[in-house]
Design an enzyme around this catalytic site. Structure first.
Site, PDB file in Angstrom:
ATOM      1  N   GLY A  49       0.875  -1.150   0.222  1.00 51.08           N
ATOM      2  CA  GLY A  49       0.278   0.089   0.018  1.00 51.08           C
ATOM      3  C   GLY A  49       0.947   1.339  -0.075  1.00 51.08           C
ATOM      4  N   HIS A  50       1.756   1.007  -0.636  1.00 50.09           N
ATOM      5  CA  HIS A  50       2.987   2.202  -0.927  1.00 50.09           C
ATOM      6  C   HIS A  50       3.624   2.094  -2.278  1.00 50.09           C
ATOM      7  CE1 HIS A  50       5.861  -0.236   0.349  1.00 50.09           C
ATOM      8  NE2 HIS A  50       5.136  -0.716   1.464  1.00 50.09           N
ATOM      9  N   ALA A  51       4.342   3.318  -2.699  1.00 49.10           N
ATOM     10  CA  ALA A  51       5.135   3.354  -3.868  1.00 49.10           C
ATOM     11  C   ALA A  51       6.511   3.763  -3.003  1.00 49.10           C
ATOM     12  CB  ALA A  51       4.815   4.043  -5.004  1.00 49.10           C
ATOM     13  N   ARG A  77       2.388  -0.874  -4.943  1.00 55.49           N
ATOM     14  CA  ARG A  77       2.226  -2.240  -4.568  1.00 55.49           C
ATOM     15  C   ARG A  77       1.273  -2.675  -3.528  1.00 55.49           C
ATOM     16  NH1 ARG A  77       7.551  -2.151  -3.301  1.00 55.49           N
ATOM     17  NH2 ARG A  77       7.448  -0.497  -5.005  1.00 55.49           N
TER      18      ARG A  77
END
Ligand code: TYD
Length: 137
Positions: A51-53, A98
């Site tokens: 839950g981040h890039a 992702r």
């Protein structure tokens, strides 16, 4: 980076009746120098991770045991990869959002990373990720 830059990479596999062996060398099998290794384990059923890039970080993700899915998103398109063997992994370049889900019981997600841990490298707000994506289009 684009979804098409996220690639499944097959790793060397030394098959042996005593048990199989796989190895990974920086630059030879994955396109970066490994600076950090971490792993996710004891993930409760139904949980999701990620839950981040990342602005700079590149990663290579392997299902060292069991399996899980990795959903990658370049700001335009999404793609789901199922990882469930220890002899291949998913390369994720920088600036890809992702999520990881569908963890099987007892699974281990091994992550090789191109940089040391740096919270400033994270984009944890999807709206900000999209804003940067649009600004760079
Ligand atoms: P995070 O990267 O958000 O986990 P995931 O993407 O796998 O769901 O990290 C969770 C927490 O762990 C966060 O507080 C930062 C910390 N952390 C470190 O201290 N060092 C590390 O190398 C990693 C990957 C995370």
């Amino acid at each position: 980076m684009k979804i098409s830059d996220c690639k499944l990479i097959n790793l060397p596999r030394i098959q042996d009746k005593r048990g199989n062996l796989t190895f990974i060398e920086s630059k030879n099998h994955i396109p970066f120098e490994i600076k950090r290794v971490y792993y996710l384990y004891d993930v409760p059923g139904g949980e999701s991770r990620g839950g981040h890039a990342h602005k700079q970080l590149q990663q290579f993700i392997i299902a060292a045991s069991g399996g899980f899915d990795v959903i990658v998103d370049d700001g335009l398109k999404k793609k789901r990869f199922a990882l469930n063997r220890s002899y291949y992994g998913l390369y994720i370049p920088s600036m890809i959002w992702r999520e990881l889900d569908n963890f099987s019981s007892g699974s281990v997600c091994l992550v090789l990373a191109s940089e040391l841990y740096d919270e400033k490298d994270y984009l944890r707000d999807y709206k900000e990720f999209k804003r940067i994506f649009k600004a760079n289009k």
